[in-house]
Enzyme design. Structure first.
Site, PDB file in Angstrom:
ATOM      1  N   ASN A   1       0.858  -1.184   0.000  1.00 31.67           N
ATOM      2  CA  ASN A   1       0.000   0.000   0.000  1.00 31.67           C
ATOM      3  C   ASN A   1       0.895   1.235   0.000  1.00 31.67           C
ATOM      4  OD1 ASN A   1      -2.205  -1.628   0.239  1.00 31.67           O
ATOM      5  ND2 ASN A   1      -2.724  -1.031   2.330  1.00 31.67           N
TER       6      ASN A   1
ATOM      7  N   LYS B   1     -27.872  19.631   8.123  1.00 35.87           N
ATOM      8  CA  LYS B   1     -28.019  18.432   8.950  1.00 35.87           C
ATOM      9  C   LYS B   1     -29.273  18.533   9.820  1.00 35.87           C
ATOM     10  CE  LYS B   1     -25.381  15.995   7.290  1.00 35.87           C
ATOM     11  NZ  LYS B   1     -25.382  16.809   6.201  1.00 35.87           N
TER      12      LYS B   1
ATOM     13  N   GLU C   1     -32.405  18.160   7.647  1.00 35.44           N
ATOM     14  CA  GLU C   1     -32.523  16.827   7.053  1.00 35.44           C
ATOM     15  C   GLU C   1     -33.152  15.823   8.000  1.00 35.44           C
ATOM     16  OE1 GLU C   1     -29.081  15.766   3.855  1.00 35.44           O
ATOM     17  OE2 GLU C   1     -28.373  16.195   5.873  1.00 35.44           O
TER      18      GLU C   1
ATOM     19  N   HIS D   1     -28.616  42.784   7.254  1.00 35.80           N
ATOM     20  CA  HIS D   1     -29.168  43.027   5.922  1.00 35.80           C
ATOM     21  C   HIS D   1     -30.442  42.231   5.685  1.00 35.80           C
ATOM     22  CE1 HIS D   1     -25.714  45.389   4.698  1.00 35.80           C
ATOM     23  NE2 HIS D   1     -24.925  44.439   5.209  1.00 35.80           N
TER      24      HIS D   1
END
Length: 611
Positions: free
Chosen positions: A100, A488, A491, A507
């Site tokens: 690897n 999150k 959801e 604003h």
């Protein structure tokens, strides 16, 4: 990405190797193989392009059996995903190696070895390791462990190795530098793997090799040497994971499990991609250096959570690297005819790699004449990865909860690696690169500390269960983190939540603030902290209730309507990643209190494959 499994035992290790590879499939791969020392102490090898299931079939058909063996799943970087390029790689049927990581000086070593009469059968960087070990072992008369030690000193880059030889049929040698490797401790048998999860069916006792370690592993003994060849002791640790670790285990929901998996997932994202304070550019693919050299700007395309990751990355690209960067929602980009920029790197981000809008936007960018492309993705076999010129897999592992958690933070880690690799051509010098890499390496441990806030955040969540709306605030690079926190919450709890740059309060959004509107802010100590404090005072002056996540040096103090949660210290560059975690926990606990379906929220799917 690539996975390693190895074993030395008194029984046939072939089924152990194959089961270990199955448990590493989440890492992403495009070929697989294994080599065992058969009853005649000869190397017997089976390799296939494609899935571990195909390897299992091929191994069964060949009658492969042995008591010592190594196995590997490979994600192609150097050379196409063919049988010839699949691991293990061998030299003259004497030595077999799985690897690897990335060997940066493989071209130099290959040229030297060709000049010495060696013949190569693959295009990989790994094969040079097999030839180097052979030179030191067979030709020089060294023991296998000594040969691996000497060969490792020739390597530049990152590696985790498993090595066997027919001349020492009772021995397995393992080595690591920049890529993790563990030894599984059994009774009369021992194992190696890239990940504890691969070995849980056969042991729960592990030795974690440290940087530069080399281990000589036999059925009845493990001897470990440091990089200088000196014997060292490493402790044996018992894993708390079980063989069914892919299940929810002690966690009530997959989402909570995946939140707590983030230290490990981030460590996986980093595996083999940094060394000596540098990001290894070849981690993006063998053509990365040439393609990155063409780039003068970046165009990010993504959807949902991945779009928020792109917004964080824009701050890094421009603020750290000095590279102009645009971020667009893929569903808008694909239908808005953009001005082609041949020198723009198109960065497509998707957890699944099958998001229809992102995939279509990437194809459109190519047709319109944009520059090379890179995919940041968690699924190696996905259409997005196949479509892009380069890819960096996040290695988050299976994410079952629909609301993304560890996929998001690993995307951020992958993006910071990309920013650093690309940015060294612009504003990122060696000192800054080393600083970024050091912060990334420290991040998994720091996130473990952030996760200790779970109980405190659960108590905060109790104040949200009856709310209908919430407002999230952040400034600078933390604004996208606020967006992700709001996403999150909406959801999984179905509370209407919005996020704004804190400077935008006056604003318009300030009109929404009253005692029924909780306001959540992420407030690390950075150049914008004092500005943010002024914005928070605007909320307090209107009777709003504040929930602020800040670090220990913020200088802020809590009160009845100012709930302060102190986040453990983290590096400034990785702060957006760490400050995401408390917002995930907050959304989770609010959803649980409201009784919603946390893992499968209404109307949502994990992979959005339609427009």
């Amino acid at each position: 990405m690539c996975g390693i499994v190895g074993a030395v035992a008194e029984r046939d290790v072939t089924p152990i190797l194959i089961e270990g590879l199955r448990r590493l499939e989440y890492r992403g791969y495009d070929s697989a193989g294994l080599t065992v020392l058969d009853s005649a102490a000869a190397l017997a090898r089976v390799r296939v392009p494609g899935k571990v299931a195909s390897l299992a079939t091929a191994a069964s058909q060949s009658g492969l059996q042995g008591r010592v063996g190594i196995a590997h799943t490979r994600w192609a970087t150097h050379g196409a995903p063919t049988e010839a390029n699949a691991h293990p790689h061998q030299c003259r049927n004497d030595v077999a190696v799985v690897h690897n990581g990335i060997i940066e000086n493989h071209e130099v070593l290959r040229a030297q070895q060709l000049a010495a009469g060696h013949r190569f059968t693959s295009q990989t960087d790994t094969e040079v390791i097999a030839h180097a070990v052979y030179n030191h072992h067979i030709e020089a008369g060294c023991r296998l462990v000594e040969a691996v030690l000497k060969a490792s000193r020739e390597l530049v880059g990152a590696y985790a190795l498993g090595v066997i030889s027919r001349h020492e049929p009772d021995t397995l040698v393992a080595a690591r530098s920049g890529s993790p490797l563990v030894i599984g401790v059994g009774i009369g048998e021992h194992f190696i793997a890239s990940d504890v999860a691969a070995l849980l069916p056969v042991t729960r006792r592990f030795i974690f090799l440290e940087e530069g370690d080399i281990a000589e592993i036999r059925r009845d003994a493990v001897t470990i040497f440091n990089a200088q060849g000196e014997p060292v002791e490493r402790p044996v640790r018992e894993s708390q994971l079980s063989a069914d670790a892919a299940e929810k285990g002690p966690y009530r929901h997959y989402m909570l499990k995946e939140i707590h998996e983030q230290p490990r997932a981030i460590a996986e994202t980093l595996e083999g991609r940094t060394a000596a304070g540098r990001v290894l550019e070849a981690a993006f693919g063998p053509e990365a250096a040439a393609l990155f050299g063409q780039v003068r700007r970046v165009q990010i395309i993504a959807c949902g959570t991945s779009y928020h990751a792109g917004m964080v990355a824009r701050n890094w690209f421009e603020g750290l690297a000095g590279v102009p960067c645009r971020v667009e929602v893929a569903s808008e980009f694909r239908y808005r005819r953009s001005v082609p920029e041949p020198d723009a790197l198109v960065d497509a981000i998707s957890q699944s790699g099958e998001t229809a809008d992102t995939l279509a936007a990437l194809k459109a960018a190519r047709e319109w004449g944009f520059g090379p492309s890179v995919a940041i993705c968690n699924v190696a076999e996905s259409a997005l990865v196949r479509e892009a010129d380069l890819a960096l897999m996040t290695r988050a592992g299976p994410e079952i909860g629909v609301a993304s958690t560890k996929a998001f933070t690993t995307q951020l880690v992958a993006l910071l690696l990309l920013v650093t690799a690309l940015g060294r051509r612009f504003r990122i010098n060696e000192a800054l690169e080393a600083e970024i890499v050091a912060e990334l390496v420290a991040l998994p441990r720091q996130i473990e500390e952030v996760l200790q806030l779970d109980g405190e955040i659960h108590q905060l969540a109790e104040r949200f269960s009856d709310k209908q709306h919430a407002l999230f605030l952040g400034r600078g690079v933390q604004y996208p983190v606020a967006l992700e926190g709001a996403l999150k919450l909406k959801e999984i709890s179905y509370i209407h939540a919005e996020a704004y740059p804190a400077g935008e309060l006056k604003h318009g959004p300030l009109a929404l603030v009253d005692e029924e509107m909780p306001v959540i802010a992420v407030a690390p100590t950075d150049a914008l902290l004092e500005k943010l404090k002024s914005n928070l005072e605007e909320v307090r002056a209107r009777g709003g209730e504040l929930y602020v996540f800040a670090d220990h040096s913020s200088g802020m103090n809590g009160s009845d309507r100012f709930h302060l949660t102190v986040v453990p210290p983290v590096g400034s560059h990785v702060a957006p990643i760490a400050f995401t975690i408390p917002l995930q926990l907050l959304a989770y606990h609010v959803a649980v209190l409201k009784g919603t379906d946390v893992d499968q929220p209404r109307n949502l799917a994990k992979s959005v494959t339609v427009e």
